[in-house]
Write an enzyme that holds these catalytic residues in place. Sequence first.
Site, mmCIF file in Angstrom:
data_model
loop_
_atom_site.group_PDB
_atom_site.id
_atom_site.type_symbol
_atom_site.label_atom_id
_atom_site.label_comp_id
_atom_site.label_asym_id
_atom_site.label_seq_id
_atom_site.Cartn_x
_atom_site.Cartn_y
_atom_site.Cartn_z
ATOM 1 C CG ASN A 7 8.675 1.788 2.117
ATOM 2 O OD1 ASN A 7 8.857 1.017 3.048
ATOM 3 N ND2 ASN A 7 7.986 2.910 2.250
ATOM 4 N NE ARG A 88 10.269 2.894 6.191
ATOM 5 C CZ ARG A 88 9.177 2.376 6.735
ATOM 6 N NH1 ARG A 88 8.436 1.523 6.060
ATOM 7 N NH2 ARG A 88 8.836 2.697 7.960
ATOM 8 C CG HIS A 176 6.791 7.233 10.774
ATOM 9 N ND1 HIS A 176 5.794 7.211 11.732
ATOM 10 C CD2 HIS A 176 6.565 6.159 9.982
ATOM 11 C CE1 HIS A 176 5.007 6.169 11.525
ATOM 12 N NE2 HIS A 176 5.452 5.519 10.469
ATOM 13 C CG HIS A 204 3.767 9.558 9.353
ATOM 14 N ND1 HIS A 204 4.482 9.604 8.177
ATOM 15 C CD2 HIS A 204 3.106 8.375 9.330
ATOM 16 C CE1 HIS A 204 4.272 8.502 7.481
ATOM 17 N NE2 HIS A 204 3.423 7.744 8.164
ATOM 18 N N GLY A 206 -1.124 7.472 10.271
ATOM 19 C CA GLY A 206 -1.580 6.437 9.362
ATOM 20 C C GLY A 206 -1.762 5.157 10.142
ATOM 21 N N GLY A 208 0.566 3.187 10.886
ATOM 22 C CA GLY A 208 1.601 3.493 11.856
ATOM 23 C C GLY A 208 1.581 5.004 12.052
ATOM 24 N NE ARG A 237 2.721 -0.635 14.288
ATOM 25 C CZ ARG A 237 3.546 0.083 13.515
ATOM 26 N NH1 ARG A 237 4.595 0.672 14.060
ATOM 27 N NH2 ARG A 237 3.314 0.210 12.232
ATOM 28 C CG ASP A 278 -9.841 1.809 6.754
ATOM 29 O OD1 ASP A 278 -9.842 3.032 6.982
ATOM 30 O OD2 ASP A 278 -9.896 1.340 5.604
ATOM 31 N N GLY A 326 -1.948 8.621 5.862
ATOM 32 C CA GLY A 326 -3.294 8.354 5.365
ATOM 33 C C GLY A 326 -4.383 9.049 6.146
ATOM 34 N N GLY A 328 -3.829 11.645 8.485
ATOM 35 C CA GLY A 328 -3.526 13.072 8.527
ATOM 36 C C GLY A 328 -3.921 13.795 7.258
ATOM 37 C CG ASN A 330 -6.730 10.739 2.716
ATOM 38 O OD1 ASN A 330 -6.746 11.490 1.754
ATOM 39 N ND2 ASN A 330 -5.868 9.727 2.830
ATOM 40 C CD GLU A 383 7.516 7.392 4.705
ATOM 41 O OE1 GLU A 383 8.075 7.004 5.734
ATOM 42 O OE2 GLU A 383 6.448 6.895 4.280
#
Length: 616
Positions: A7, A88, A176, A204, A206, A208, A237, A278, A326, A328, A330, A383
């Site tokens: 990946n 991937r 994703h 999803h 994270g 991204g 983004r 972050d 990440g 979703g 945590n 994934e």
Amino acid sequence: MKILVYNAGSSSLKFGVFDMNIEDSRVFKGEFEGFHDGACTLHYRMGGEQAPSLKRTECLNTIDEAIMRVPHVLSEFGFADFDAVGHRVAHGGQHLHSPTLIDAQVLKQIEACTALAPMHNPANLKAMTASRELWPDVPQVAVFDTAFHHTIPDRAYTYAIPKAWRDKGVRRYGFHGTSHKYVGLRVARELKSPVTELQIISCHLGNGASLCAINRGFSIDTSMGMTPLEGLVMGTRSGDVDPGMLTYLARELGLGMEEIERQLYANSGLKALAGSHDLRAVEQKAAEGDSDAQLAINVYAYRVRKYIGAYAAAMGGLDVIAFTGGIGENSASMRRRICDKFEFLGLHLDDDKNQSVKLTGFEAPQVQGFDSRIKVIVTQTCEQLMIAQEVNHLLAQREQVAPKKWHVPVAVSARHAHLSQQTVETLFGKGHQLKKLRDLTQTEGWAAEETVSVIGPKGSFKTVRVLGPTREHTQIEVSKTDTFTLGVEAPVRPSGKLQGTPKVKLRGTAGEIETNGLIIAARHIHMSPADAVRMGLKDGDYVDVKVGQGDRGVSLANTLIRVKEGYTTEMHIDTDEANAAGIAIQTQGELVTNETRGEADILGRKNMELNGSKVA
């Protein structure tokens, strides 16, 4: 079978080794990340999902160097030989939407999609090229992030732009997909329900981030578009912006398109709003009173909520919101912020459960309250496991002897109505019983003498044939074209799945009634148990069917198999599908196993549990 999975991203390289013959299949996990000043960090775990995670510094400058370093790291831990390598790939374009063996032609097709995923496809290509050089005799398989979304209908993937642009492939593709597919299937396992019975929004979240509306097993919309830039606010983004902004920035600030694109990809999102990509750092700053960080959190949560609301409406219902990635997985506080506004839909989060989520493997805890109508599930995305399973399935299919070609009769089903006894009496008089006009191929049903008028807000159809016997619920089956005549948008549904269907008016000789139950019948094959055994199929399977001849021939994907004692094997399609294939009344269709709906849905052999027993 032992499978190595690559990946490769723009700033990190993840890889893993999966032994598909054992229960805890991921026997090695590794990631190179944090490239800076000639060094990076290697995170690795040896011995399954519960093994301790370790790290060390590696003297590597780039992703390219890390790709070439992988064989040495694996050899150090005793992994030298593989049966296959899975990759991937971010973007497969319009044509690559199933796991595909990599050859020179496939590499060219992937390279042609680079403009659609400039940050991802180049890294994917580097990993594939290097891997083919390192293991030239090992099968290499590409698994595409966009593949799961190829079922999105044209109304959802089409941009309202000039046709010349659309002809160049400008449309929504989504990303994703491997993660969303895994999450949908994992949710179904957790709820002990077929995925084809559920309406799920997979979140999803994270660095991204994207949402996917999974309607009864199929992706029908997703927040990322032609590129991974559209949709939600992400780490760096921007997500959705007004396209008019681009010319404004070029005119007022003198920025070139490449610089604008770079800023939208690398210096926007949470980083632009709060100074960090972050969310953990952003949440800490917000708790300390930083107003920019507080705004960033509110913008992030608002965008997710807006998409969830839109997708619940698009599906006409919602059973589950699933969180992964990440953030979703945590951030309990972000899950709380997102879910709080959906109490009007009957969603009630349990704060204690939400705060106590700990994911170490394949758990999928439910964090809604006991009285919540909508389930809320948190799970790790897997994934690489999903890629390994797809590769395993593809190669297993190739090793089998070429299957015999089966042909089934195909009949065109015109618009018709199934009525409840209560509806019959309302339309034709108290105590009225349907009268048989003629038998049908399927012996459990028959055409009745009675007809009804189906009336929508825009138009109507007279003399729509009623089929007997009566059913528990009234159901009206029409084609997509018919819905435009009626002025009503009807969902594509298997027979009997009527929740959230629109209302129309039915008129008979003695009265009229307004009722829901209007559907476009999902294409299906009635099949006798004997034929199902002979063809190696079972009730609920999906197949593709090639119908029609020559230039008018079409492949009808995701055709549902319905097996029942007394059925005569026959495929039913509506008039729109028949017209597309140039069929007048009936023909023969060639049945092809639909590999996207088969064994690849097992999810890594015995890692999932269903009804208390392991899924093998």
